[in-house]
Design an enzyme around this catalytic site. Sequence first.
Site, PDB file in Angstrom:
ATOM      1  N   LYS A  86      23.118  -0.075  63.738  1.00 43.03           N
ATOM      2  CA  LYS A  86      23.661   1.204  64.190  1.00 43.03           C
ATOM      3  C   LYS A  86      22.629   1.939  65.029  1.00 43.03           C
ATOM      4  O   LYS A  86      21.446   2.008  64.665  1.00 43.03           O
ATOM      5  CB  LYS A  86      24.073   2.047  62.981  1.00 43.03           C
ATOM      6  CG  LYS A  86      24.837   3.328  63.328  1.00 43.03           C
ATOM      7  CD  LYS A  86      25.277   4.054  62.056  1.00 43.03           C
ATOM      8  CE  LYS A  86      26.061   5.328  62.365  1.00 43.03           C
ATOM      9  NZ  LYS A  86      26.477   6.036  61.135  1.00 43.03           N
ATOM     10  N   SER A 161      31.219   7.602  60.989  1.00 40.13           N
ATOM     11  CA  SER A 161      30.633   7.527  62.315  1.00 40.13           C
ATOM     12  C   SER A 161      30.200   6.129  62.721  1.00 40.13           C
ATOM     13  O   SER A 161      29.893   5.873  63.885  1.00 40.13           O
ATOM     14  CB  SER A 161      29.412   8.454  62.372  1.00 40.13           C
ATOM     15  OG  SER A 161      28.399   8.020  61.462  1.00 40.13           O
ATOM     16  N   SER A 185      30.366   7.427  56.119  1.00 42.02           N
ATOM     17  CA  SER A 185      30.318   6.744  57.420  1.00 42.02           C
ATOM     18  C   SER A 185      30.039   5.259  57.360  1.00 42.02           C
ATOM     19  O   SER A 185      30.072   4.582  58.380  1.00 42.02           O
ATOM     20  CB  SER A 185      29.288   7.420  58.324  1.00 42.02           C
ATOM     21  OG  SER A 185      29.680   8.731  58.644  1.00 42.02           O
TER      22      SER A 185
END
Length: 494
Positions: A86, A161, A185
């Site tokens: 990420k 997210s 998330s």
Amino acid sequence: MSDTRAAGAITGLTAAELAGKIADRELSSVEVTRAHLDRIAEIDGELGAFLHVGADAALAAAEAADAAIAAGEAPSSLAGVPIALKDVFTTTDAPTTCGSKILEGWTSPYDATVTRKLREAGIPILGKTNMDEFAMGSSTENSAYQVTRNPWDTERIPGGSGGGSAAALASFQAPLAIGTDTGGSIRQPAAVTATVGVKPTYGTVSRFGLVACASSLDQGGPCGRTVLDTALLHEVIAGHDPRDSTSIDVPIPDVVAAAKAGAEQDLAGVKIGVVKQLQGEGYQADVTTSFEEACATLTERGAQIVEVDCPHFSYALGAYYLILPSEVSSNLARFDAMRYGLRVGDDGSHSAEEVMALTRDAGFGPEVKRRIMIGTYALSSGYYDAYYGQAQKVRTLIAQDYAKAFEQVDVLVSPTTPTTAFKLGEKVDDPLSMYLFDLCTLPVNLAGNAAMSVPSGLDSQGLPIGLQIMAPSMADDRLYRVGAAYEAARGPLD
């Protein structure tokens, strides 16, 4: 199921399978890494899971892993298995943008601890995945760069997210991924993409080099397509870090052993609590049905199911959306155009304060600005006690609810999300509706406990549904035992 999910002989293997073949030298890490890079080149133009692909660095790391394995010096059980990272973890060889224009093109001078641990474990990093800007969002539509699409239905969101990491897994572009979980998330994208995501106990995975959203809530964690894969990655990234002041210096539970034991499907003697407040009105009928079927499956495997009352969970959403913006307001003050990142208006005609304002106006997106304003208001001298102070009291009550519940049961369960994935653009102009999508996952972050989402079925449209499992702090192994048992009993989704 979308055609984009069809996988080749190598990319269709689990991380555990790949690790075994690489260790036995049936496959090389270079072969495996190149197969995934080819897969990314083939389909990611449609899905948008990656913001940056580091092919040369990944192949160099794969060559090094192969050399170590050939010398009998494999650095970890996942040596040679590539991963998607990420874009909120710093990396010295790739940009770290956090999905924001204010950090466009910025490369960190140091690696995050998680990044360093992946490198030391011989895990090639394929690239950096898309995300909601500074991890603020539930759909990955708040990225400043691109929209990520759900591989199960490309007209729907992949969660947020960390939608980029989840989409990369679900589309077989990566066998493993790293996410972060501030209010769900990791778990929420896992639920809507039929992958496995774990939010570890707060403080057990280092936040050093994890660009902060809300420091008391953020937690990095592992993502995979199976419970065992996720456990193997959890083992690599967890552990005490003296550079992180919130890191816990205690032994990490043996999550890999728990996952392997759970795969035997025996849950005799395990007590599982169904949270009264995380079901009922507002939940999609298919989600409720899938959850009830999951509970029945757990019962069949020997678990005892009881209902548990956590009365203060009803206030979690309000408390979270006061605490998080307040911490955001503080953390994002560092992006001031003075030290790094975007700089707008520096032509000699503006003061430093004006350059700062112009830069933030151009560099931050609407959701980030919204949360900064809410947080600044909540922290202001006239409202601190009424808003932020009260929210922290509610947080304590939620933690006490968990403590009382875990006196009665070993783990808690609930749906991961109230509904399956919604369509792209459906909630963009309705922030409250977007926030409600994280209703089931928020309480865990407020308390600092551990939680997992594991696939539990498909709805009538063929969209994935997730089962959330919650455990006490430092009892992450319980997640893996129950999750693996359920996964084995459930069988394939399609």
